[in-house]
Design a protein around this motif. Structure first.
Motif, PDB file in Angstrom:
ATOM      1  N   ASP A 176       0.491  -1.267  -0.039  1.00 13.91           N
ATOM      2  CA  ASP A 176      -0.289  -0.185  -0.172  1.00 13.91           C
ATOM      3  C   ASP A 176       1.100   1.199   0.048  1.00 13.91           C
ATOM      4  O   ASP A 176       2.003   1.180   1.046  1.00 13.91           O
ATOM      5  CB  ASP A 176      -1.259   0.191   1.310  1.00 13.91           C
ATOM      6  CG  ASP A 176      -1.664  -1.063   1.136  1.00 13.91           C
ATOM      7  OD1 ASP A 176      -2.462  -2.077   0.637  1.00 13.91           O
ATOM      8  OD2 ASP A 176      -2.853  -0.878   2.520  1.00 13.91           O
ATOM      9  N   ASN A 177       0.158   2.212  -0.630  1.00 15.03           N
ATOM     10  CA  ASN A 177       1.553   3.711  -0.616  1.00 15.03           C
ATOM     11  C   ASN A 177       2.538   3.940  -0.676  1.00 15.03           C
ATOM     12  O   ASN A 177       3.171   3.729  -0.142  1.00 15.03           O
ATOM     13  CB  ASN A 177       0.798   4.423   1.148  1.00 15.03           C
ATOM     14  CG  ASN A 177      -0.592   4.070   1.189  1.00 15.03           C
ATOM     15  OD1 ASN A 177      -2.108   4.490   0.314  1.00 15.03           O
ATOM     16  ND2 ASN A 177      -1.129   3.435   1.881  1.00 15.03           N
ATOM     17  N   SER A 178       2.898   2.972  -1.948  1.00 12.67           N
ATOM     18  CA  SER A 178       4.495   2.600  -2.087  1.00 12.67           C
ATOM     19  C   SER A 178       5.226   3.067  -3.417  1.00 12.67           C
ATOM     20  O   SER A 178       6.101   2.895  -3.577  1.00 12.67           O
ATOM     21  CB  SER A 178       4.666   1.083  -1.769  1.00 12.67           C
ATOM     22  OG  SER A 178       3.968   0.420  -2.561  1.00 12.67           O
ATOM     23  N   TRP A 204      -4.968   2.626  -6.959  1.00  7.90           N
ATOM     24  CA  TRP A 204      -5.201   3.462  -6.307  1.00  7.90           C
ATOM     25  C   TRP A 204      -4.898   3.092  -5.475  1.00  7.90           C
ATOM     26  O   TRP A 204      -4.121   4.101  -4.490  1.00  7.90           O
ATOM     27  CB  TRP A 204      -7.023   3.729  -6.206  1.00  7.90           C
ATOM     28  CG  TRP A 204      -7.188   5.192  -4.804  1.00  7.90           C
ATOM     29  CD1 TRP A 204      -7.305   6.082  -5.913  1.00  7.90           C
ATOM     30  CD2 TRP A 204      -7.286   4.841  -3.704  1.00  7.90           C
ATOM     31  NE1 TRP A 204      -7.598   7.338  -4.386  1.00  7.90           N
ATOM     32  CE2 TRP A 204      -7.150   7.139  -3.488  1.00  7.90           C
ATOM     33  CE3 TRP A 204      -7.007   4.607  -3.302  1.00  7.90           C
ATOM     34  CZ2 TRP A 204      -7.880   7.033  -2.016  1.00  7.90           C
ATOM     35  CZ3 TRP A 204      -7.361   4.634  -1.339  1.00  7.90           C
ATOM     36  CH2 TRP A 204      -7.369   6.325  -1.179  1.00  7.90           C
ATOM     37  N   ARG A 205      -4.924   1.995  -4.844  1.00  9.93           N
ATOM     38  CA  ARG A 205      -4.435   1.306  -2.932  1.00  9.93           C
ATOM     39  C   ARG A 205      -2.366   2.072  -2.673  1.00  9.93           C
ATOM     40  O   ARG A 205      -2.061   1.704  -1.768  1.00  9.93           O
ATOM     41  CB  ARG A 205      -4.501   0.006  -3.605  1.00  9.93           C
ATOM     42  CG  ARG A 205      -3.791  -0.835  -2.171  1.00  9.93           C
ATOM     43  CD  ARG A 205      -4.191  -2.500  -1.961  1.00  9.93           C
ATOM     44  NE  ARG A 205      -3.390  -2.958  -2.717  1.00  9.93           N
ATOM     45  CZ  ARG A 205      -2.411  -3.292  -2.829  1.00  9.93           C
ATOM     46  NH1 ARG A 205      -1.529  -2.922  -2.163  1.00  9.93           N
ATOM     47  NH2 ARG A 205      -2.433  -4.600  -3.577  1.00  9.93           N
ATOM     48  N   LYS A 208       0.742   6.426  -3.503  1.00  9.27           N
ATOM     49  CA  LYS A 208       1.004   7.303  -2.681  1.00  9.27           C
ATOM     50  C   LYS A 208       0.364   8.665  -2.911  1.00  9.27           C
ATOM     51  O   LYS A 208       0.129   8.528  -3.821  1.00  9.27           O
ATOM     52  CB  LYS A 208       3.305   7.233  -2.142  1.00  9.27           C
ATOM     53  CG  LYS A 208       3.887   7.306  -2.242  1.00  9.27           C
ATOM     54  CD  LYS A 208       5.217   7.242  -2.369  1.00  9.27           C
ATOM     55  CE  LYS A 208       6.208   6.435  -2.437  1.00  9.27           C
ATOM     56  NZ  LYS A 208       7.605   7.299  -2.843  1.00  9.27           N
ATOM     57  N   ARG A 209       0.249   8.912  -1.426  1.00 10.26           N
ATOM     58  CA  ARG A 209      -0.713   9.875  -1.939  1.00 10.26           C
ATOM     59  C   ARG A 209       0.114  11.455  -2.254  1.00 10.26           C
ATOM     60  O   ARG A 209       1.533  11.645  -2.162  1.00 10.26           O
ATOM     61  CB  ARG A 209      -1.010  10.793  -0.128  1.00 10.26           C
ATOM     62  CG  ARG A 209      -1.468  11.825   0.169  1.00 10.26           C
ATOM     63  CD  ARG A 209      -2.030  12.245   1.560  1.00 10.26           C
ATOM     64  NE  ARG A 209      -3.098  13.585   1.200  1.00 10.26           N
ATOM     65  CZ  ARG A 209      -4.360  13.547   1.337  1.00 10.26           C
ATOM     66  NH1 ARG A 209      -4.275  12.514   1.569  1.00 10.26           N
ATOM     67  NH2 ARG A 209      -4.932  14.620   1.902  1.00 10.26           N
ATOM     68  N   LYS A 287      -3.570  11.016  -6.742  1.00  5.70           N
ATOM     69  CA  LYS A 287      -4.342  10.207  -5.857  1.00  5.70           C
ATOM     70  C   LYS A 287      -3.767  10.821  -4.606  1.00  5.70           C
ATOM     71  O   LYS A 287      -2.816  11.881  -4.614  1.00  5.70           O
ATOM     72  CB  LYS A 287      -4.000   8.827  -5.490  1.00  5.70           C
ATOM     73  CG  LYS A 287      -4.188   8.408  -4.158  1.00  5.70           C
ATOM     74  CD  LYS A 287      -3.546   6.878  -3.544  1.00  5.70           C
ATOM     75  CE  LYS A 287      -3.481   6.901  -2.214  1.00  5.70           C
ATOM     76  NZ  LYS A 287      -2.962   5.083  -2.047  1.00  5.70           N
ATOM     77  N   GLY A 288      -4.730  11.528  -3.720  1.00  2.00           N
ATOM     78  CA  GLY A 288      -4.582  12.657  -2.492  1.00  2.00           C
ATOM     79  C   GLY A 288      -5.908  13.464  -2.346  1.00  2.00           C
ATOM     80  O   GLY A 288      -4.990  14.134  -1.637  1.00  2.00           O
TER      81      GLY A 288
END
Length: 396
Positions: A176-178, A204-205, A208-209, A287-288
C-alpha cells in the motif's frame, strides 16, 4: 453519466486464456496487429535489445510523464520495453517494477536484466508475476507454495485459499502507498469486465498520496456491438475490452482519483469495426484528495480563461476571485506537481495558522474570501517601495 450495460459475453471465461495465448505467441514471434504506431520520447530505445523492441506491444508513451528518482510500476510490462526506458529516466535513485501474468513475456523481459544493468551502470529494474487487478498476490511465491503443497483433493483447496490470503496480507507483491507512478501501455482493456473496478482500486491502493497514474490504452467512441464483444480474437487484439472514452475517465473518478486529464488523444482511429472507432488515449490521474478539511484562511485565485470551473470535490472557482478553500484543497491546488498549479494563484494567510490550531472548514461549493479575512481584521499596515516599479532598461 451512467454506463451503458453491455451485452453479455458468451466467451466470458475464455477471455483471460485467449489473451494469454495471444501474447505468448507474441513473445515468440512479432505480432504487428497487437500495437498502434507510437513515437517514444528521446533516444531511450537506442540501447534496448532489438528483440524487446520487436516483441513489446503498446499504443502510447506513458514513460514521458515520469521523472528522475521515482518508483514506478508498469502494469502488463510484457517484454519490458517501457520498463527499460524508465530505468534510464528514473536513474540510479529510482526503481522500476514490471508486473505481468504471462510467463513467456516475463522470461523475455528478465532475459536482458543483466545486459541492461551493464549498459546503465546500475540495476534498478525487476519483473514480478502477478495479475494487475490483484497486485497483492505474488504469484511466484504462490507457485513455490503449490510445488510443496499440491492440491490433490477438494479438502486442500481451503489451505490454498488461506495461503493466498496470507501472502496478500503479510507479503504483498506491491505494498500500500508505496509507488510514485503507475503506468500501463495498452493492457487495461485486456482485463475481464467484472475485474475492471477492482483493477482501478488496486492502482489507487498502491500509489502514495500525491502519486499518479499515467495510462495509455485503447478507447472507443461508442459501446462495441455484440458481435465485437463476443469475438475472442478482438478481445486479445485490444478491441472488445476497450473503454468507452467517457467511461474511461469516470473509472478513475469513481476509484477516488482527482485531476483526471486527457494528455493525448489520437485524432485518427486505429481501427473502425462495425462503425465503432477505436483509438489510443493517454490519461493522467492523481491520488490524494481524501482527508479532513481544516480552516487556515487560505484562498486561491483561478486565472482563467473559463469564467468558472469545478474540481472533483465540487468546489467552484470563479475567474479572478479569491475563493476560500480548506488546507487540503489549498495544498492540492498549489503544490509544484499539482495538475492545477499552472492555472491557480495561491494566497496564504498573512499570519500562519498552525494545523493543530485550525478549526473545521465548511466546504461550501462556492465561497469568496474577503481580503481582510486572509490578512486579519486588525491588519493596518502601510508599506511603500521607493525603488522604481520597472526594471532598468524597461518601459513603464
Amino acid at each position: 453519466m451512467t454506463e451503458t450495460v453491455r451485452p453479455s459475453l458468451s466467451v466470458d471465461y475464455d477471455v483471460e486464456s485467449t489473451v494469454i495465448e495471444r501474447y505468448q505467441a507474441g513473445a515468440k514471434q512479432q505480432q504487428p496487429s497487437l500495437c498502434c504506431p507510437t513515437e517514444y520520447e528521446g533516444n531511450y530505445l537506442e540501447i534496448l535489445p532489438e528483440e524487446i523492441i520487436a516483441k513489446d506491444y503498446g499504443c502510447g508513451d506513458p514513460t514521458r510523464y515520469v521523472d528522475t528518482g521515482e518508483t514506478v510500476v508498469d502494469l502488463g510490462s510484457g517484454a519490458g520495453k517501457n520498463c527499460y526506458i524508465l530505468a534510464q529516466k528514473v536513474g540510479r535513485s529510482g526503481k522500476i517494477i514490471g508486473v505481468d501474468f504471462n510467463d513467456k513475456m516475463l522470461s523475455l523481459a528478465r532475459k536482458y536484466r543483466g545486459e541492461m544493468a551493464d549498459k546503465l551502470g546500475y540495476s534498478n529494474t525487476n519483473f514480478v508475476k502477478g495479475k494487475i487487478q490483484d497486485l497483492k498476490l505474488d504469484l511466484d511465491k504462490l507457485h513455490g507454495w503449490l510445488q510443496k503443497n499440491p492440491i490433490t483433493s477438494v479438502d486442500k483447496i481451503g489451505a490454498y485459499e488461506a495461503e493466498c490470503d496470507r501472502l496478500r496480507q503479510q507479503e504483498p507483491l506491491i505494498a500500500d502507498n508505496s509507488i510514485d507512478v503507475v503506468i500501463s501501455n495498452c493492457v487495461l482493456n485486456l482485463v475481464r469486465p467484472q475485474d475492471k473496478q477492482q483493477l482501478f482500486a488496486e492502482i489507487w491502493r498502491v500509489l502514495k498520496r500525491g502519486g499518479r497514474a499515467v495510462i495509455s490504452d485503447i478507447v472507443c467512441d461508442e459501446d462495441p456491438t455484440p458481435a465485437i464483444l463476443n469475438d475472442p480474437e478482438l478481445w486479445s487484439g485490444c478491441i472488445a475490452g476497450a473503454f468507452r472514452e467517457d467511461n474511461f475517465l469516470k473509472m478513475f473518478e469513481d476509484a477516488g482519483f482527482y485531476g483526471v486529464e486527457i494528455l493525448k488523444r489520437e485524432t485518427e482511429p486505429w481501427q473502425v469495426i462495425d462503425g465503432v472507432e477505436f483509438r489510443s488515449m493517454t490519461v493522467r490521474a492523481y491520488k490524494g484528495k481524501e482527508g479532513a478539511c481544516w480552516e487556515r484562511k487560505q484562498s486561491v485565485v483561478y486565472k482563467g480563461p473559463w469564467k468558472q470551473v469545478r474540481d472533483d470535490d465540487g468546489h467552484v472557482f470563479c475567474r479572478g476571485e479569491r475563493m476560500a478553500v480548506c488546507d487540503k484543497t489549498y495544498q492540492i491546488m498549489t503544490a509544484a506537481n499539482s495538475p492545477y498549479a499552472q492555472d491557480i494563484i495561491g494566497i496564504p494567510p498573512y499570519e500562519n495558522i498552525p494545523l493543530e490550531a485550525a478549526t473545521e472548514f465548511n466546504c461550501k461549493t462556492k465561497a469568496i474570501r474577503h481580503a481582510r479575512e486572509t490578512k486579519g481584521s486588525e491588519y493596518n499596515l502601510t508599506q511603500t517601495n521607493d525603488s522604481d516599479c520597472c526594471s532598468p532598461g524597461e518601459c513603464c
